[in-house]
Structure formats: structure tokens, C-alpha cells
Design an enzyme around this catalytic site. Structure first.
Site, PDB file in Angstrom:
ATOM      1  N   GLY A 274       0.733  -1.092   0.161  1.00  0.00           N
ATOM      2  CA  GLY A 274      -0.160   0.050  -0.060  1.00  0.00           C
ATOM      3  C   GLY A 274       0.989   1.424  -0.093  1.00  0.00           C
ATOM      4  O   GLY A 274       1.008   1.985   0.926  1.00  0.00           O
TER       5      GLY A 274
ATOM      6  N   GLU B  78      12.727  -4.055  -4.516  1.00  0.00           N
ATOM      7  CA  GLU B  78      11.705  -4.028  -5.535  1.00  0.00           C
ATOM      8  C   GLU B  78      12.367  -3.928  -6.882  1.00  0.00           C
ATOM      9  O   GLU B  78      11.996  -4.814  -7.813  1.00  0.00           O
ATOM     10  CB  GLU B  78      10.504  -3.277  -5.220  1.00  0.00           C
TER      11      GLU B  78
ATOM     12  N   SER C  53       8.355   4.732 -12.071  1.00  0.00           N
ATOM     13  CA  SER C  53       8.310   4.615 -13.509  1.00  0.00           C
ATOM     14  C   SER C  53       9.814   4.791 -14.117  1.00  0.00           C
ATOM     15  O   SER C  53      10.805   5.358 -13.363  1.00  0.00           O
ATOM     16  CB  SER C  53       7.576   5.884 -14.049  1.00  0.00           C
TER      17      SER C  53
END
Ligand SMILES: Cc1cc2nc3c(=O)[nH]c(=O)nc-3n(C[C@H](O)[C@H](O)[C@H](O)COP(=O)(O)OP(=O)(O)OC[C@H]3O[C@@H](n4cnc5c(N)ncnc54)[C@H](O)[C@@H]3O)c2cc1C
Length: 397
Positions: free
Chosen positions: A127, A244, A382
Site C-alpha cells: 500500500g 523491489e 516509472s
């Protein structure tokens, strides 16, 4: 890859191959190969098999129940797992939250949460993002206000991958509005069954609904679910993101994808010749293969750094950008090679209609993967943002 492996590493590769041949259920590898969506039960089944073998957490230290593999072992496993069409390991608990708990969590949190990640008792989701707080994550608005022994959380998260399966969510929340944005964020562990939480699916370009909105209305969270210190969440959040991004490189997936593209391009006839002999197509294929080899070597170097206990820095941004460009290029080549066979989204929709191809399963998932993997250059920060980070760190400014 043309790396020379030691005898020990070759033996490890054999061990992994034997394990995958004997233990990877055919129903699961068929689904992965056919591009079918894996259900919660499929993923839990594969996680349980890996856990029984002691291989579910390759990056965790042994003291926490991990395999503590070195960089080469992890690379070998990733290559073999992708080549055998094994389901991917879902990263949210295992390789995102766990490193944060291992570094910043209390002993109680480590003892309670880490075994539950391994056993599959908890399914975690992430989240972080909110509407208006994606690239500019520090502007997040979900609040957590402390009342005695608990926080009260209000706000909305979005793009929550596999949130529909999760019973736990790790969240970045605002605990101080008066200070600089980054200094008022905390890292909370929230039970998804708490009253006041609502999960709403978002349907994506490929027709699937793997992401969700998660809404919080007066959700009570015990203070012991705060990780580290209040208002220090930004530090933990950034540490998690470097892990990640490294995982997003996906060299094993690209290698498996490249093999599938070559198979398709040999079978597809264009202008009277196999497509693989078309100079333009062959040049693109060669270029992506060169890029993949170069990136695999870089990937190994960066994983070794992480395995030595140093959090990967700007290198993880480099891997994220390069790895995702390569995967998307392979998806595009596959789409071109499959031609009209790439049209249906679902492999079952083309049953019987692709008899001209030697390997129906190689063409079935092409369109869905092409569309689904547009996400790769967006999530985990991104690619534009990663380029900004790389420029800042390497060139200053
Ligand atoms: C399939 C999918 C799954 C996801 N899963 C999760 C999840 O599980 N949990 C979670 O928390 N989040 C998740 N995300 C969210 C993801 O992290 C964000 O989408 C991402 O950080 C980008 O934020 P945004 O979508 O708000 O786009 P924006 O931040 O609004 O960006 C829009 C565009 O502007 C560009 N841009 C923005 N700022 C700059 C800048 N400073 N310089 C140059 N270009 C810029 C971006 O590159 C992008 O192209 C997921 C996203 C997708 C697509």
C-alpha cells in the site's frame, strides 16, 4: 549465458533442474506457459512446495529461515525456474516487506511475521501508491492519527497488486502534516480484515483485474504494528524500493521469452522464408539478445552486492530500466512473430485455430503478455523517474 560456472555451481544447477522436473506440478507449468492467470490456490501451492524444500526465501539469511543463496545460485535458480515455466514467487511479503522487517523491525515483529510469510499464513500486498501520489510518493495523504494504543487510518491506496488475495497490507501513512513531506511518513502493517477496509478491483488492458483500490475509513491499527520509528517510514520505504527494483530486472523471464520468440520466428513464414531470416527482424533479435547478456552480468554484480549486505543503490534503477525495456522488446518481437495468432487474449480462445504453429502454447499468451507488461515501465517507480535518479547520482545536480 556464456559464463563459466564452477563444478559446484554446475552441480547446483543440476539440483535445481531435478527439483523442478520432480516437484513442479505440470498443471502449474502448463498454466504459466499458456499465459493463463494463476489463482491464489496455484500460487500458494507453489510457495508451499518451495518452502518444504527450504527454497522459498533465497535472499533471506539462514537465521530467519532463508536459503541464503549467493548471487550465482539465485541467478541459476531464476534462469531454471523461468525455463521450466515455474510460477513467479510473489514478492510482496518475501522480498519487499521481509528485508525491511529484518533490518528495521523489532525482534517481536521478526519472530511473529517472518515465519508467517514463509508458511503462507499471511498474504501481503503493498500500500504505497495513492491517486496523486505515484511518482511523487512522498505527497501521500492517507493519514494515521494516534489514539492511545492504536492508530486510526483514513484514506485511499491504489494499484494494489493482488490485494484481492491479501489478508495483510504494508502501508505508508502520514503521521505528521506539519513537517517536510518525507519526515511525516510512517510504515504500518494493517490487517485487511479490520472493519473500515474496502477493496475494489481495477480492470486492466489485458482484461485481468490483478490490481485494486483499497479504501480506509476509520481503520484501527494497533501501535505494535508500526515498523521502526514513527515518522521514519520514508527511510524504510526507500530501502524496500531498492529491493523491489532489483527483482523487476527479470533476466530469467527474458531468457525464457527470447527462447519462445526464436521458436515462433523459425516457424512463421514471411515472404517465403522463416521470419528469423528476415534481416530487420534478425537484427532486432540479435540486439535484444546482446542487451540481455550484458544486463545479466550487471544483474549478477548487483545481486552480489545485495547478498553482501549492502542495499543496492542507483544500480537497481539501472537494472529496472534496462530489464523492463528488454522484456517489453521481447514481448513486441513475440507479438510480431506470432502475427495474427497474437490476436486473441486468452489461450483457450485460440484452441484449434493455430494449427499452423508448432507450439500453440508459445503463441497463446503473446497478446496478453504484451499488454500486461506495459506495466513494467510504470510500476516500482516509472522508468522516467529512474532515469532522473541515475542522472542525479551519476552526473550530480
Ligand atoms: C500494474 C501495476 C501494478 C502496481 N502495483 C502497485 C502495488 O502493488 N502497490 C503500490 O503501491 N503501487 C503499485 N503500482 C503503482 C505504481 O508504483 C505507480 O503507477 C507508479 O509509481 C507511477 O505513478 P502514477 O501511476 O501515479 O503516475 P504519475 O506519477 O502520475 O506519472 C505519470 C507519467 O508522468 C511521468 N513523470 C512523473 N513525474 C515525472 C518526473 N519528475 N520526471 C519525468 N517524468 C515524470 C511518469 O514517468 C509517467 O509516465 C502499480 C502500478 C501498475 C501499473
Amino acid at each position: 549465458m556464456d559464463l563459466s560456472y564452477s563444478d559446484e555451481e554446475k552441480a547446483f544447477r543440476e539440483e535445481v533442474r531435478t527439483f523442478l522436473k520432480n516437484k513442479l506440478p505440470k498443471e502449474l507449468s502448463d498454466k504459466v506457459r499458456g499465459g493463463d492467470e494463476l489463482g491464489k490456490a496455484d500460487i500458494e501451492r507453489w510457495h508451499a512446495i518451495l518452502n518444504e524444500q527450504g527454497w522459498l526465501a533465497p535472499n533471506w539469511p539462514k537465521k530467519f529461515g532463508g536459503a541464503e543463496w549467493n548471487a550465482v545460485q539465485r541467478h541459476i535458480f531464476e534462469e531454471e525456474a523461468a525455463a521450466h515455466h515455474a510460477p513467479r514467487i510473489i514478492p510482496f511479503g518475501l522480498s519487499m516487506l521481509a528485508p525491511v522487517l529484518q533490518k528495521f523491525g523489532s525482534k517481536e515483529q521478526q519472530d511473529y511475521w517472518l515465519p508467517r510469510i514463509l508458511s503462507g499464513e499471511d498474504w501481503w500486498c503493498q500500500g504505497y501508491s495513492e491517486p496523486g501520489a505515484g511518482s511523487d510518493l512522498a505527497s501521500l495523504k492517507t493519514t494515521a492519527v494516534r489514539h492511545g494504543d492504536h492508530y486510526v487510518v483514513n484514506g485511499q491506496k491504489t494499484w494494489t497488486t493482488l490485494g484481492q488475495h491479501a489478508n495483510m497490507i504494508f502501508c505508508l501513512v502520514r503521521t505528521d502534516k506539519e513537517v517536510k513531506q518525507q519526515e511525516g511518513i510512517s510504515f504500518l502493517l494493517i490487517d485487511m480484515d479490520t472493519p473500515g477496509i474496502e477493496v475494489r478491483p481495477i480492470v486492466l488492458l489485458d482484461g485481468g483485474a490483478e490490481v485494486n483500490e483499497v479504501w480506509f475509513t476509520d481503520v484501527k491499527v494497533p501501535v505494535e504494528n508500526l515498523v521502526g520509528e514513527e515518522n521514519k517510514g520514508w527511510t524504510y520505504a526507500k530501502y524496500l524500493l531498492t529491493h523491489e527494483r532489483t527483482n523487476i530486472a527479470g533476466t530469467g523471464f527474458s531468457q525464457a521469452g527470447l527462447t519462445a520468440v526464436k521458436r515462433l520466428a523459425k516457424a512463421e513464414i514471411a515472404g517465403g522464408k522463416p521470419l528469423i531470416q528476415n534481416p530487420h527482424f534478425a537484427a532486432r533479435l540479435a540486439q535484444v539478445e546482446i542487451d540481455l547478456k550484458a544486463m545479466s552480468t550487471t544483474n549478477l554484480r548487483i545481486i552480489s552486492k545485495a547478498a553482501a549486505g549492502t542495499a543496492p543503490g542507483v544500480e537497481s534503477s539501472m537494472l529496472k530500466v534496462k530489464g523492463t525495456i528488454i522484456r517489453q522488446e521481447i514481448n513486441d518481437l513475440a507479438r510480431r512473430a506470432a502475427g495474427i495468432y497474437a490476436m486473441p487474449f486468452a489461450s483457450e480462445a485460440i484452441e484449434g485455430s493455430n494449427a499452423g504453429l508448432p507450439d500453440p502454447l508459445a503463441a497463446g499468451p503473446v497478446a496478453a503478455q504484451y499488454f500486461n507488461n506495459r506495466k513494467l515501465s510504470i510500476f516500482g517507480g516509472s522508468n522516467e523517474i529512474q532515469r532522473g535518479i541515475i542522472a542525479k547520482v551519476t552526473m550530480g545536480g
